[in-house]
Design a protein around this motif. Sequence first.
Motif, short mmCIF file in Angstrom:
data_model
loop_
_atom_site.label_atom_id
_atom_site.label_comp_id
_atom_site.label_asym_id
_atom_site.label_seq_id
_atom_site.Cartn_x
_atom_site.Cartn_y
_atom_site.Cartn_z
N UNK A 110 0.93 -0.87 -0.11
CA UNK A 110 0.51 -0.03 0.08
C UNK A 110 0.70 1.64 0.06
N UNK A 111 0.27 2.53 -0.19
CA UNK A 111 1.28 3.88 0.02
C UNK A 111 1.10 3.97 0.86
N UNK A 112 2.58 4.50 0.82
CA UNK A 112 2.32 5.33 2.82
C UNK A 112 1.78 6.28 2.84
N UNK A 113 0.87 6.51 3.80
CA UNK A 113 0.52 8.25 4.29
C UNK A 113 1.61 8.82 4.43
N UNK A 114 2.81 8.64 4.72
CA UNK A 114 4.11 9.82 5.29
C UNK A 114 4.47 10.47 4.22
#
Length: 899
Positions: free
Chosen positions: A101-105
């Motif tokens: 998944x793509x990171x929110x960071x």
Amino acid sequence: MKFSKCIIASLLLISILMPLFVVLLHGPTNAQAAPRGPWIDEMVFVLEPDVTKAFERLKANDIQVYFSVITDPSLARRVQEEGLAIDYAYGGYSCLVFNIVNFTTGELNPFVNTKIREAVNYIIDRDYIVKEIYGGMGKPKYTPIERVTSDYARYIDVIKEVELAYKYDFGKGKAIIQEEMLKMGAQLIDGKWYYGGKPVTLKFMIRITGREFSTLGRATGDYIAEQFEKLGFTVEKRYMEAPHLFAELAKDPREGTWHMYYSGYMGWVGRFIDYYFFWWYSPGGYPQNLVWGYLKPSPEFEEIINKLSNKNYTSWGERDQLMRRGVWLAMNDTGVGSFHVWVASAIYFNMRRPEVVLTPDIAAGYPMSYLWPYTIRYVDRTGGSVRAAAPSLLEQPMNPVIGALTVYDVILYVATVDYTLRQDPFTGLQWPNVIKKAEVYVAKDVAPLVTTTLGWVDLRVVDKIEVPTDAWYDWNVTTKSVIYAPPGTTAKSKVVLYYEDDLFDKWVYHDGSKLSLVDFLIWYPLWFERCSPESPHYDESISWQCGLTRKNFKGLRILSEKPLIIEVYLDMWEPDAEIMVSDAVGMPGAGFPGLPWHTVALGMLAEVKKQGFFTSYNADKYKAVWLNYLAGESITILKSMAEDAISTRYIPFKELLGKWIKEEDAVARYQSALKWILDRGHLWIGSGPFYLDSVKPVEKIVVLKANRNYPYLADRWAGFQQPPIPVIKIKSAPSVIEIGGSATIDLSVSRPDGSPYETEYIKEVLYIVFQKEAIAKGEAKPVGTGVWRIELTPSDTAKLEPGSLSLVLVAVSKLANLPAEEETVLLAMAPTTPTTPPATPIATIMTVTKTVTIEMVSEKPVTTTVEVPRTEWGISAALAVVCLIVGLLIGWFVISKRK
């Protein structure tokens, strides 16, 4: 007269000498009658987490068995050099798992890119890992299909094709990853990847938990990290024990606390694995690991996953197409391809002293062998005490509902609790234990897909299976009454269980309580109560199990109480009829109750009073005790519940069970349980060949003693000793395969001891000819005991090109799931003469052997068996002749002197 005296003297001498020679050759004979229950009198378990110390304790005879699987090849050599014995297990495997998944960071996660994940297969040299890190005790693994399953041999051709397509090619993998990283906006500066001006740092979790995995996990994780660093990534390695690793995996994967993790698993001997793709590549496969929830297989792969897991196929041909395509999509699916990068299958070993034998599980060794309590013994005598160590003991509570939760506590569970069926440790099929036979009915649309192997199941085909309206279907929690099957309810299968005629006469629990029908039936209402929010026994943590049972369970009927005959309706089927019987006995109220109803009832009372609960989920929810029937505060609570049950004359689910039990009988049961607590300090009352005599939870010492009231003799499962894994080799083959010509190749298939493998016990011998791709494949034909023949036709060899070719050989036994494999390199040439080169011994052929056997550890393996090898009796015969000659000479000499 003189000659007859000589003969008499000779025979007297032989009668004296021969027993000595026999004992020297064979050891003491074991002619003692098999006792009831186990062969031995006592089993003492102690804690020993250190493998090296366990080895030293075995040498010193402080322990006789070590119940742990080990992966250290150097230790395996030392074990055999010291004259100790080894048994192997083949079910271990390891893999790399990615956060997709793509990171929110804002950090870059390269592994959202399917092509990058797929390319990782090229940068990992699995052959190097197996040879250098595993010390040869393993095999490269590319697909989710395990070697100890029936499907491995069935799809060996596509597995080999995948191995060839994704073989180690660091340059190819690097080029793909570099291209995709640039597309994702990363920059390669001085050989290092950057994104947003910062190094691309991969957070890599490496599992080091488990005595069977800590050494290999660290070394393999280090190697994988080095490979990623060669690609230009910065790698942050985090060595983690299992609890900490699982805690990270329970977090939202979008937080970016990890990119990938490496872990090992212990498999089990299995049959047909329709559910594997669901487990590993579907969002519902592993809900405890939150990244699974983000899996989105392509429509094609999702259809395959659903069809296989729900068995929505109508022929073996259709299933084969689904499985073969699924194997490829596991690598390159646009949605979830290479979510797992499989690394290696491991060969574990178990240690014991040679004078003690027991049956291992072919996949998991001693810890998960369901036959160890029935087969452990001294080779030269009956009785005695065996002292065993395990790396972990009593780590989690045990109770009648959850059973045993850890691998090493299962050891205790299977010794003290009996089952309806007994799993074959070598094939995964089921044998009858307390039932004499079973009937399996299947609808005609799935009948071609179901077979029976062992002969104790009667398989029948019907047009349609309708569930009778008097069948138990559900449970009304409010009125405490059975809900019967609605009219028109249908099922996909029906199983009729015929329990032994004298079942209720001969079975007695460890506390002396006689088996009754209530011991069976208490599990029916309790299961539905645990699935119902209105019940005091409701457990939200098993909601997924409740849903699965409700989907598959369609009804239960008691056709006869004595002898007991139970009929179960299921909305499911399996390719093996024996496994369908196993599914049926797993339904509420159908299976043999290894633990008695009165101990279950005391736990139920504790739940009603919210003093203790069967599961950790409810114990945490209500701030109560997690019930442990072995030790601790739970015993005080259960003692109080027994006293309460005696005073109130408590009958659980009286509205249903009151028909079969009187109050005075219930009180007698509770009094027996109370006495057991007072005498032994625990409430683990079972039915198995051993009973739990004492538990010391602080010292981690458990003493099991023989249950001589057990209804069966110790030799009942004596036929299971060591897995009869076949060995396959080329016997003779042409020195050169002529392109466009015929070729005959003879193979030898033998047992582990070198004797020819009987043809009737070999399921199939397969071959595949590879040259860039599969050129030809088929089945060899038997031409003698242990001898099989491959006939390559001109049309087969016409597809070859000049040069080397790879011949993959696979022998599949009916007696063991693990196939024999060998890969040999042969030479193909264009025809130069009109004649085919003569067959030559295999010694002249260049070979590359990938067969995994005990010889990888030691050329002279230490083995122990209760049976006497037949070849030794040939030596005995020779010695008898020697004795006769010596006796004649001595006799003649004595008579001559007298004269």
